[in-house]
Design an enzyme around this catalytic site. Structure first.
Site, PDB file in Angstrom:
ATOM      1  N   GLU A  77       0.842  -1.218   0.000  1.00 23.79           N
ATOM      2  CA  GLU A  77       0.000   0.000   0.000  1.00 23.79           C
ATOM      3  C   GLU A  77       0.875   1.265   0.000  1.00 23.79           C
ATOM      4  O   GLU A  77       0.586   2.239   0.675  1.00 23.79           O
ATOM      5  CB  GLU A  77      -1.001  -0.023   1.168  1.00 23.79           C
ATOM      6  CG  GLU A  77      -1.991  -1.181   1.032  1.00 23.79           C
ATOM      7  CD  GLU A  77      -3.179  -1.134   1.975  1.00 23.79           C
ATOM      8  OE1 GLU A  77      -3.434  -0.078   2.572  1.00 23.79           O
ATOM      9  OE2 GLU A  77      -3.855  -2.163   2.090  1.00 23.79           O
TER      10      GLU A  77
HETATM   11  C1  LIG Z   1       2.237  -9.772   0.270  1.00 21.98           C
HETATM   12  C2  LIG Z   1       1.991  -8.699  -0.718  1.00 21.98           C
HETATM   13  C3  LIG Z   1       0.693  -8.360  -1.058  1.00 21.98           C
HETATM   14  C4  LIG Z   1       0.461  -7.367  -2.021  1.00 21.98           C
HETATM   15  N1  LIG Z   1      -0.827  -7.084  -2.389  1.00 21.98           N
HETATM   16  C5  LIG Z   1      -1.045  -6.255  -3.464  1.00 21.98           C
HETATM   17  C6  LIG Z   1      -2.360  -6.085  -4.003  1.00 21.98           C
HETATM   18  O1  LIG Z   1      -3.340  -6.631  -3.493  1.00 21.98           O
HETATM   19  N2  LIG Z   1      -2.494  -5.290  -5.091  1.00 21.98           N
HETATM   20  C7  LIG Z   1      -1.449  -4.650  -5.694  1.00 21.98           C
HETATM   21  O2  LIG Z   1      -1.648  -3.957  -6.674  1.00 21.98           O
HETATM   22  N3  LIG Z   1      -0.182  -4.785  -5.183  1.00 21.98           N
HETATM   23  C8  LIG Z   1       0.039  -5.580  -4.097  1.00 21.98           C
HETATM   24  N4  LIG Z   1       1.317  -5.748  -3.605  1.00 21.98           N
HETATM   25  C9  LIG Z   1       2.417  -5.026  -4.201  1.00 21.98           C
HETATM   26  C10 LIG Z   1       2.970  -3.919  -3.329  1.00 21.98           C
HETATM   27  O3  LIG Z   1       2.071  -2.851  -3.273  1.00 21.98           O
HETATM   28  C11 LIG Z   1       4.342  -3.525  -3.879  1.00 21.98           C
HETATM   29  O4  LIG Z   1       5.216  -4.558  -3.479  1.00 21.98           O
HETATM   30  C12 LIG Z   1       4.837  -2.193  -3.389  1.00 21.98           C
HETATM   31  O5  LIG Z   1       4.098  -1.166  -3.975  1.00 21.98           O
HETATM   32  C13 LIG Z   1       6.316  -1.943  -3.699  1.00 21.98           C
HETATM   33  O6  LIG Z   1       6.611  -2.223  -5.018  1.00 21.98           O
HETATM   34  P1  LIG Z   1       7.830  -3.216  -5.364  1.00 21.98           P
HETATM   35  O7  LIG Z   1       7.687  -4.414  -4.524  1.00 21.98           O
HETATM   36  O8  LIG Z   1       7.864  -3.391  -6.826  1.00 21.98           O
HETATM   37  O9  LIG Z   1       9.101  -2.444  -4.874  1.00 21.98           O
HETATM   38  P2  LIG Z   1       9.962  -1.381  -5.699  1.00 21.98           P
HETATM   39  O10 LIG Z   1       9.073  -0.308  -6.219  1.00 21.98           O
HETATM   40  O11 LIG Z   1      10.839  -2.089  -6.664  1.00 21.98           O
HETATM   41  O12 LIG Z   1      10.849  -0.750  -4.543  1.00 21.98           O
HETATM   42  C14 LIG Z   1      11.988  -1.427  -3.999  1.00 21.98           C
HETATM   43  C15 LIG Z   1      12.625  -0.510  -2.955  1.00 21.98           C
HETATM   44  O13 LIG Z   1      13.030   0.718  -3.569  1.00 21.98           O
HETATM   45  C16 LIG Z   1      12.405   1.816  -2.917  1.00 21.98           C
HETATM   46  N5  LIG Z   1      12.098   2.838  -3.917  1.00 21.98           N
HETATM   47  C17 LIG Z   1      11.403   2.704  -5.072  1.00 21.98           C
HETATM   48  N6  LIG Z   1      11.309   3.872  -5.708  1.00 21.98           N
HETATM   49  C18 LIG Z   1      11.959   4.791  -4.943  1.00 21.98           C
HETATM   50  C19 LIG Z   1      12.209   6.196  -5.056  1.00 21.98           C
HETATM   51  N7  LIG Z   1      11.720   6.926  -6.054  1.00 21.98           N
HETATM   52  N8  LIG Z   1      12.927   6.792  -4.089  1.00 21.98           N
HETATM   53  C20 LIG Z   1      13.388   6.100  -3.017  1.00 21.98           C
HETATM   54  N9  LIG Z   1      13.174   4.778  -2.850  1.00 21.98           N
HETATM   55  C21 LIG Z   1      12.472   4.127  -3.808  1.00 21.98           C
HETATM   56  C22 LIG Z   1      11.153   1.239  -2.274  1.00 21.98           C
HETATM   57  O14 LIG Z   1      10.716   2.022  -1.189  1.00 21.98           O
HETATM   58  C23 LIG Z   1      11.653  -0.127  -1.836  1.00 21.98           C
HETATM   59  O15 LIG Z   1      12.351  -0.029  -0.632  1.00 21.98           O
HETATM   60  C24 LIG Z   1       1.555  -6.720  -2.621  1.00 21.98           C
HETATM   61  C25 LIG Z   1       2.865  -7.042  -2.248  1.00 21.98           C
HETATM   62  C26 LIG Z   1       3.092  -8.018  -1.325  1.00 21.98           C
HETATM   63  C27 LIG Z   1       4.515  -8.376  -0.976  1.00 21.98           C
END
Ligand SMILES: Cc1cc2nc3c(=O)[nH]c(=O)nc-3n(C[C@H](O)[C@H](O)[C@H](O)COP(=O)(O)OP(=O)(O)OC[C@H]3O[C@@H](n4cnc5c(N)ncnc54)[C@H](O)[C@@H]3O)c2cc1C
Length: 584
Positions: free
Chosen positions: A396
């Site tokens: 979220e």
């Molecule tokens: C168990 C689980 C349930 C989920 N449920 C849903 C769901 O129901 N629906 C849905 O749509 N999604 C869902 N998600 C997805 C979740 O919302 C994403 O994992 C989350 O938004 C982060 O995206 P990412 O994992 O691709 O991380 P990334 O975006 O790749 O980020 C990796 C790291 O880099 C940091 N980062 C990224 N961009 C920046 C920036 N500009 N500046 C500084 N730091 C940055 C992040 O904070 C993080 O620490 C779920 C994920 C999990 C693990």
């Protein structure tokens, strides 16, 4: 006490953003919101039935966690309890709870099992929230009764393999057919409730690769929609998470949710509105941890004493309590904002998510530490709480992204105020980083109409909290000065300055959470009198002293810091591909 006390929240103003302008919008923070008697009665009945249903199931929850699944009979029982209809209006067969009431229910389910909260919460907070907020009458009539009964379970589909935090970059595409229907292709990942859902809120790009996002309601029965196997996760293991794949999925024209092209805004609104669910869950998790830690600390004897008698254990238990009380205060405030129909609460909602998730993480960590070796054993429930609580910092909106959102949103309003540089600053904040959310508008009106820069005196705080109030007055002013200084120094380059942006966000978090604590304790003091509020006064005092130290540190480090060296060192390590040193 001032007459402001009885005022309704100012609907077009954000107390969180105004902090960056040196102003405390007391009208939106005092008095502390109270659940209406009528809803409290309904809530008591719901909580009671949750107790009866979930209390005897500790062994089942352990088994579901081990197996990584909730059996279908369990999901059916959740439906019978009415847990899928919590926020659906009674006119559509739901329980019609407010956001505050809903959050309180998720708090309760989380005291027993976080996966249950997630199954129910993903359905309500994000899965079908878009329908409630943006659906047409016909869409609501068609789907809400089925969603309330659980005949349809809902999922929210935004994340993709190449698009997480950068939600604006999704690739799932929707092409409009001559008859007005749409054809969708693409893949979503990590979708909570994916394997269970029949109702999907899906975001797709509608006008070619550079086009805008549109939100759709998609039923599993439309065809061309498949879900992958359940993901094997670290925590909240029993909650079902999977990929959702669209292959030429035909979507009728009437299934567009809101206006075409407004999908990004819709996604951010859903996430903002849903934050009290996650916050309530965190409060429930903390209450559970405190209960377990107290039992353990009282029963465990070392050196001839209960470990609860040792100073370092006392420190942990009181810190856990302060964190929980502060989180409960800020989550209740945000629930109240949503229920009052406030226009713009996105910064406050982001503050509550960051604070709640980090508080639970630290409380779970300390509960495990108090349990010592037992805490590490699967036989006891500490390790599962630690595993389950970790996700809250990631989904979220990650806490990094939300901190940047808090900081940049506040700085945007401060930038607009600083007229002499607003021409170079104003525009770039309109879209600070696609994916940070929807920023507010019309700040100038608010600034000139509502605030006067300079130190303000809180008029609604109880006299017993005057000393604490002066800390928030002082640091609100210091935040506005720091914001001004940053904007003058960096101008439009502030957008890439993550170190100072995080620091001002952290100051805003401490200020807003602290003010919610003062509001709550003020209400308690007025109800019960100071002699019956010794512990609550202590909590307000401890939180404020700790916040003051953190804020002071954050202000100082805006000027004196190691940011450049930290950046250079990170680049060096990334260039080396890892840690290059050894001692042999
Ligand atoms: C168990 C689980 C349930 C989920 N449920 C849903 C769901 O129901 N629906 C849905 O749509 N999604 C869902 N998600 C997805 C979740 O919302 C994403 O994992 C989350 O938004 C982060 O995206 P990412 O994992 O691709 O991380 P990334 O975006 O790749 O980020 C990796 C790291 O880099 C940091 N980062 C990224 N961009 C920046 C920036 N500009 N500046 C500084 N730091 C940055 C992040 O904070 C993080 O620490 C779920 C994920 C999990 C693990």
């Amino acid at each position: 006490m001032s007459s402001v006390k009885k005022a309704q929240p100012k609907l077009d103003s954000s107390a969180g953003k105004l902090l960056f302008l040196g102003s405390i919008l007391e009208q939106n923070i005092f008095p502390f919101p109270k659940i209406k008697d009528e809803e409290a009665e309904t809530l008591r009945m719901i909580l009671d039935s949750i107790d009866k249903f979930m209390q005897p199931k500790a062994a089942d929850f352990k088994q579901y966690d081990e197996e990584g699944a909730q059996p279908s009979e369990y999901i059916e029982a959740l439906k019978e309890l009415g847990l899928f209809g919590l926020i659906i209006p009674e006119s559509f067969d739901g329980l019609g709870l407010s956001n505050t009431g809903y959050s309180r229910v998720l708090q309760h389910t989380s005291r027993y099992d976080s996966s249950t909260s997630l199954t129910v919460g993903a359905h309500s907070s994000i899965g079908m929230k878009g329908l409630l907020l943006f659906g047409t009458d016909a869409q609501k009539k068609k789907y809400l009764p089925k969603l309330a009964s659980g005949e349809m379970i809902a999922a929210f589909c935004l994340t993709e393999p190449g698009s997480g935090s950068d939600a604006g970059s999704i690739k799932t595409n929707a092409t409009c057919n001559p008859d007005g229907s749409w054809t969708l292709n693409g893949e979503k990942i990590w979708i909570t409730n994916g394997p269970l859902a029949d109702f999907f809120t899906v975001f797709a790009r509608t006008e070619g690769e550079q086009g805008k996002l549109t939100a759709f309601i998609i039923e599993r029965s439309f065809g061309g929609l498949t879900t992958g196997p359940k993901e094997d996760k670290m925590g909240i293991r029993a909650s079902a998470t999977s990929t959702v794949h669209f292959e030429n999925t035909r979507v009728p024209a009437e299934c567009v949710l809101g206006e075409p092209g407004k999908g990004f805004k819709i996604a951010m609104s859903i996430l903002n509105n849903g934050r009290t669910g996650l916050g309530g869950g965190c409060v429930g998790g903390m209450k559970r941890c405190i209960e377990m830690a107290v039992r353990q600390a009282s029963e465990r004897k070392q050196f001839g004493k209960s470990i609860s008698e040792f100073g370092l254990i006392k420190e942990k238990i009181s810190q856990m309590t302060v964190n929980c009380f502060a989180t409960e205060s800020v989550v209740s405030m945000v629930g109240h904002y949503i229920d009052s129909g406030l226009d713009d609460f996105s910064v406050e909602a982001a503050i509550s998510k960051v604070f709640a998730s980090e508080s639970l993480w630290s409380v779970a960590h300390e509960a495990l530490q108090i349990a010592g070796g037992n805490g590490f054993m699967k036989e006891y429930p500490y390790e599962v709480v630690v595993r389950d609580s970790r996700i809250n910092l990631i989904f979220e909106g990650t806490n990094e992204i939300l901190r940047l959102y808090i900081g940049l949103s506040g700085l945007k309003d401060a930038g607009e105020y600083l007229k002499e540089i607003s021409s170079s600053v104003g525009k770039i904040f309109d879209d600070p980083i696609k994916g940070f959310g929807v920023l507010s508008r019309d700040a100038t009106k608010r600034v000139t109409g509502l605030t006067s820069i300079g130190r303000e005196k809180l008029s609604c705080v109880h006299p017993a909290l005057r000393e604490q109030a002066s800390v928030y007055e002082e640091y609100t002013q210091r935040l506005s000065r720091a914001s001004e200084e940053l904007l003058r120094r960096y101008k439009k380059e502030i957008i890439g300055q993550q170190f100072p942006t995080k620091r001002v966000a952290d100051i805003a978090i401490d200020l807003f959470v602290g003010l919610c604590v003062l509001s709550r304790v003020t209400s308690l003091l007025e109800e019960r009198g100071a002699e019956k509020c010794a512990e609550e006064l202590s909590i307000a005092h401890i939180f404020t002293q700790q916040a003051k130290r953190r804020m002071n540190q954050n202000i100082r480090r805006l000027i004196q810091n190691e940011d450049d060296e930290m950046r250079t060192l990170s680049d060096f390590i990334v260039g080396k591909g890892g840690y290059p040193w050894d001692t042999i």
